[in-house]
Design a protein around this motif. Structure first.
Motif, PDB file in Angstrom:
ATOM      1  N   ASP A   1      -2.094  13.180  -5.327  1.00 27.88           N
ATOM      2  CA  ASP A   1      -2.905  13.577  -6.469  1.00 27.88           C
ATOM      3  C   ASP A   1      -2.709  15.047  -6.817  1.00 27.88           C
ATOM      4  O   ASP A   1      -2.749  15.428  -7.980  1.00 27.88           O
ATOM      5  CB  ASP A   1      -4.392  13.322  -6.196  1.00 27.88           C
ATOM      6  CG  ASP A   1      -4.684  11.850  -5.996  1.00 27.88           C
ATOM      7  OD1 ASP A   1      -4.153  11.031  -6.770  1.00 27.88           O
ATOM      8  OD2 ASP A   1      -5.420  11.509  -5.060  1.00 27.88           O
TER       9      ASP A   1
ATOM     10  N   HIS B   1      -4.431   9.675  -2.256  1.00 21.44           N
ATOM     11  CA  HIS B   1      -5.180   8.427  -2.104  1.00 21.44           C
ATOM     12  C   HIS B   1      -4.201   7.312  -1.752  1.00 21.44           C
ATOM     13  O   HIS B   1      -2.996   7.424  -1.986  1.00 21.44           O
ATOM     14  CB  HIS B   1      -6.008   8.083  -3.341  1.00 21.44           C
ATOM     15  CG  HIS B   1      -5.219   7.681  -4.548  1.00 21.44           C
ATOM     16  ND1 HIS B   1      -4.714   8.614  -5.447  1.00 21.44           N
ATOM     17  CD2 HIS B   1      -4.832   6.465  -4.999  1.00 21.44           C
ATOM     18  CE1 HIS B   1      -4.075   7.974  -6.407  1.00 21.44           C
ATOM     19  NE2 HIS B   1      -4.125   6.664  -6.160  1.00 21.44           N
TER      20      HIS B   1
ATOM     21  N   GLN C   1      -3.117   3.490  -2.412  1.00 23.81           N
ATOM     22  CA  GLN C   1      -3.224   2.548  -3.516  1.00 23.81           C
ATOM     23  C   GLN C   1      -2.491   1.268  -3.167  1.00 23.81           C
ATOM     24  O   GLN C   1      -1.375   1.309  -2.645  1.00 23.81           O
ATOM     25  CB  GLN C   1      -2.626   3.184  -4.767  1.00 23.81           C
ATOM     26  CG  GLN C   1      -2.863   2.422  -6.027  1.00 23.81           C
ATOM     27  CD  GLN C   1      -2.564   3.271  -7.238  1.00 23.81           C
ATOM     28  OE1 GLN C   1      -3.191   4.298  -7.427  1.00 23.81           O
ATOM     29  NE2 GLN C   1      -1.608   2.854  -8.026  1.00 23.81           N
TER      30      GLN C   1
ATOM     31  N   THR D   1       2.395   2.305  -7.264  1.00 20.43           N
ATOM     32  CA  THR D   1       1.876   3.637  -7.551  1.00 20.43           C
ATOM     33  C   THR D   1       1.494   3.828  -9.013  1.00 20.43           C
ATOM     34  O   THR D   1       0.749   4.728  -9.337  1.00 20.43           O
ATOM     35  CB  THR D   1       2.909   4.715  -7.155  1.00 20.43           C
ATOM     36  OG1 THR D   1       4.138   4.433  -7.829  1.00 20.43           O
ATOM     37  CG2 THR D   1       3.132   4.740  -5.661  1.00 20.43           C
TER      38      THR D   1
ATOM     39  N   GLY E   1      -2.557  -0.141  -9.875  1.00 25.10           N
ATOM     40  CA  GLY E   1      -3.033  -0.722  -8.627  1.00 25.10           C
ATOM     41  C   GLY E   1      -4.453  -0.291  -8.372  1.00 25.10           C
ATOM     42  O   GLY E   1      -5.063   0.401  -9.175  1.00 25.10           O
ATOM     43  N   GLU E   2      -4.958  -0.694  -7.225  1.00 24.63           N
ATOM     44  CA  GLU E   2      -6.328  -0.390  -6.862  1.00 24.63           C
ATOM     45  C   GLU E   2      -6.350   0.479  -5.624  1.00 24.63           C
ATOM     46  O   GLU E   2      -5.441   0.427  -4.799  1.00 24.63           O
ATOM     47  CB  GLU E   2      -7.089  -1.686  -6.588  1.00 24.63           C
ATOM     48  CG  GLU E   2      -7.169  -2.611  -7.777  1.00 24.63           C
ATOM     49  CD  GLU E   2      -7.901  -3.903  -7.439  1.00 24.63           C
ATOM     50  OE1 GLU E   2      -8.561  -3.964  -6.387  1.00 24.63           O
ATOM     51  OE2 GLU E   2      -7.815  -4.835  -8.246  1.00 24.63           O
ATOM     52  N   LEU E   3      -7.432   1.252  -5.483  1.00 24.48           N
ATOM     53  CA  LEU E   3      -7.604   2.037  -4.262  1.00 24.48           C
ATOM     54  C   LEU E   3      -7.766   1.102  -3.082  1.00 24.48           C
ATOM     55  O   LEU E   3      -8.393   0.051  -3.202  1.00 24.48           O
ATOM     56  CB  LEU E   3      -8.864   2.909  -4.358  1.00 24.48           C
ATOM     57  CG  LEU E   3      -8.823   4.141  -5.239  1.00 24.48           C
ATOM     58  CD1 LEU E   3     -10.198   4.794  -5.255  1.00 24.48           C
ATOM     59  CD2 LEU E   3      -7.782   5.114  -4.779  1.00 24.48           C
TER      60      LEU E   3
ATOM     61  N   SER F   1      -9.671   5.403   1.612  1.00 20.34           N
ATOM     62  CA  SER F   1      -8.687   5.464   0.542  1.00 20.34           C
ATOM     63  C   SER F   1      -8.301   6.854   0.063  1.00 20.34           C
ATOM     64  O   SER F   1      -7.259   6.999  -0.560  1.00 20.34           O
ATOM     65  CB  SER F   1      -9.164   4.649  -0.652  1.00 20.34           C
ATOM     66  OG  SER F   1     -10.397   5.151  -1.117  1.00 20.34           O
ATOM     67  N   ARG F   2      -9.106   7.857   0.335  1.00 21.03           N
ATOM     68  CA  ARG F   2      -8.789   9.200  -0.173  1.00 21.03           C
ATOM     69  C   ARG F   2      -8.853  10.211   0.951  1.00 21.03           C
ATOM     70  O   ARG F   2      -9.579  10.032   1.921  1.00 21.03           O
ATOM     71  CB  ARG F   2      -9.774   9.596  -1.272  1.00 21.03           C
ATOM     72  CG  ARG F   2      -9.646   8.751  -2.514  1.00 21.03           C
ATOM     73  CD  ARG F   2     -10.647   9.179  -3.528  1.00 21.03           C
ATOM     74  NE  ARG F   2     -11.989   8.786  -3.080  1.00 21.03           N
ATOM     75  CZ  ARG F   2     -12.975   8.432  -3.852  1.00 21.03           C
ATOM     76  NH1 ARG F   2     -12.799   8.430  -5.148  1.00 21.03           N
ATOM     77  NH2 ARG F   2     -14.137   8.094  -3.374  1.00 21.03           N
TER      78      ARG F   2
ATOM     79  N   CYS G   1       0.848  -1.192   0.000  1.00 21.07           N
ATOM     80  CA  CYS G   1       0.000   0.000   0.000  1.00 21.07           C
ATOM     81  C   CYS G   1       0.885   1.244   0.000  1.00 21.07           C
ATOM     82  O   CYS G   1       1.823   1.349   0.796  1.00 21.07           O
ATOM     83  CB  CYS G   1      -0.894  -0.004   1.236  1.00 21.07           C
ATOM     84  SG  CYS G   1      -1.945   1.443   1.380  1.00 21.07           S
TER      85      CYS G   1
END
Length: 154
Positions: free
Chosen positions: A69, A83, A85, A89, A92-94, A99-100, A64
């Motif tokens: 952003d 966020h 991820q 980087t 990938g997925e949130l 996550s944000r 992670c």
């Protein structure tokens, strides 16, 4: 690899992404105050922040990363939108749930190090209109009874 123009928060987050907590906290003053709104306790110095970052590292998957952003910075302040991820980087997925977020920092005018920090993370619970009206019902009832004479027993 960070550019020479990277902001101080980018440098700290890059160190966190490599799980180098000692480097991550070197960008903060010894008497830093830091509030992560996901946690109750406010960090009141660099050691508290080190413990907090270590705890977070132990709570999230090992792959992670914090992804920046957007960042705005001047001589005194930094604002960042980010966020989390999973899976690197670039692809990938949130991280689901928390996550944000946005963070705000102030810098010590002499050292340029971060003196205060506030992390505001999105809620994992999304409220729809029906739930929102339920949450505001006590306020609506208060407005309804404003000025009304209440019984003695109330």
């Amino acid at each position: 690899q960070l550019s020479a123009e990277a902001s101080i928060i980018e440098k700290s987050w890059n160190a966190w992404n490599r799980r180098d907590v000692d480097e991550a906290v070197q960008y903060f003053t010894e008497d830093v105050t830091y509030q992560d709104t996901l946690y109750r306790a406010q960090m009141k110095n660099k050691d508290d922040l080190r413990q907090h970052l270590t705890r977070v590292i132990n709570q999230v998957p090992s792959n992670c990363n914090i992804v920046l952003d957007d960042v705005a910075e001047d001589a005194n302040c930094i604002a960042a939108k980010w966020h989390l991820q999973v899976g690197g980087t670039d692809s990938g997925e949130l991280l689901q749930g928390f996550s944000r977020g946005c963070s705000m920092y102030t810098k010590d005018p002499i050292s340029g190090l971060i003196q205060t920090g506030l992390d505001v993370t999105e809620s994992p619970l999304k409220v729809n209109e029906a739930a929102l009206s339920t949450l505001t019902m006590p306020l609506q009832q208060q407005r309804l009874f404003r000025g009304a004479k209440m019984p003695q027993w109330f």
